[in-house]
Design an enzyme around this catalytic site. Structure first.
Site, mmCIF file in Angstrom:
data_model
loop_
_atom_site.group_PDB
_atom_site.id
_atom_site.type_symbol
_atom_site.label_atom_id
_atom_site.label_comp_id
_atom_site.label_asym_id
_atom_site.label_seq_id
_atom_site.Cartn_x
_atom_site.Cartn_y
_atom_site.Cartn_z
ATOM 1 N N GLY A 85 0.803 -1.221 0.000
ATOM 2 C CA GLY A 85 0.000 0.000 0.000
ATOM 3 C C GLY A 85 0.834 1.268 0.000
ATOM 4 O O GLY A 85 0.605 2.182 -0.801
ATOM 5 N N CYS A 206 3.253 0.238 12.938
ATOM 6 C CA CYS A 206 1.849 0.312 13.347
ATOM 7 C C CYS A 206 1.713 -0.120 14.803
ATOM 8 O O CYS A 206 0.664 -0.620 15.224
ATOM 9 C CB CYS A 206 0.946 -0.503 12.428
#
Length: 268
Positions: A85, A206
């Site tokens: 992504g 993350c």
């Protein structure tokens, strides 16, 4: 419930309690709301700018990937690129006018990365992109000061997955962040060797764990402080950390979590 299932359930509860205790010690009273946010589904958004088909990802990932300073013709490394992504966001930002190496050490994840690139990137960009499958922690030994910019989206605890997945929870322990932090620093040190003088590294995870976020940067400061600068940046929905910024879902409309720190290797 059979004895085997009962034992598994007790182990799950024990691990979840250990997880909660670990992060409560970090976030104090805030952890209750943060946990509630982590347990909610994080709705992916469509990203299709300059691509041939749309790709769905967390909006926080789009915002962070766009932080890496790029210019036309740059030689760029995405060290831990899968599923791809952020790779797409960087290529889109530059309309394909960079030379990009997208790497992932897992062959399965690299195959997924290949498919994402094939199905989303215009054909005319393809000759400027290559994908590889190496252990990025040794990259700097083989290509020193080669890249103008490096994205290091490092493997991390990924607490949002841990708290929602029995599989990921079974892999978690209080010692795991320490092991990951060692790996993360090895990757960052490798990126530092591979980036050119005057080049940029965007370090991201993350994770909500400071051990895997700003403390990894702190370790680089202790060892190489005179050789780089930390670059300040604006990042929507984020809050400041000792080094870098973090998007936390309890205060960011359920985006993230995503930590980012941008450094620039000094010219001299």
């Amino acid at each position: 419930m059979g004895k085997k299932q009962e034992k598994a359930e007790k182990e799950r509860i024990k691990r979840l309690e250990a997880f909660d205790n670990y992060y409560s010690a970090i976030y104090k009273d805030r952890y209750i709301k943060l946990k509630e946010a982590l347990l909610k589904d994080n709705e992916a958004v469509s990203f299709s700018q300059n691509l041939i088909s749309e790709y769905f990802l967390d909006r926080a990932s789009i915002l962070v990937a766009q932080l890496l300073p790029l210019k036309e013709g740059d030689n760029v490394l995405d060290m831990c690129a899968a599923p791809g992504g952020k790779t797409l966001v960087m290529l889109s930002k530059m309309n394909g006018n960079i030379y990009l190496t997208a790497n992932d050490r897992s062959r399965d994840r690299k195959q997924r990365l290949d498919e994402v690139i094939r199905s989303h990137i215009p054909e005319q960009w393809q000759e400027r992109i290559k994908t590889t499958c190496y252990d990025a922690s040794t990259w700097g030994l083989h290509e020193k000061e080669v890249y103008d910019a490096i994205l290091l989206d490092a493997p991390c605890s990924s607490e949002r997955h841990v708290i929602k997945s029995e599989k990921h929870l079974a892999m978690w322990s209080p010692s795991r962040p320490k092991r990951l932090a060692i790996e993360q620093y090895a990757l960052l040190a490798s990126a530092f060797d591979a980036v050119k003088k005057g080049g940029y590294i965007l370090y991201s995870t993350c994770s909500i764990n400071p051990e895997e976020d700003e403390k990894v940067i702190e370790k680089l400061i202790k060892r190489k402080e005179s050789l780089f600068d930390i670059i300040n940046f604006d990042l929507e929905f984020s809050e400041e950390r000792a080094y870098g910024r973090i998007i936390l879902p309890d205060s960011a409309n359920n985006l993230g979590p995503l930590y980012a720190c941008l450094i620039r290797k000094k010219d001299e």
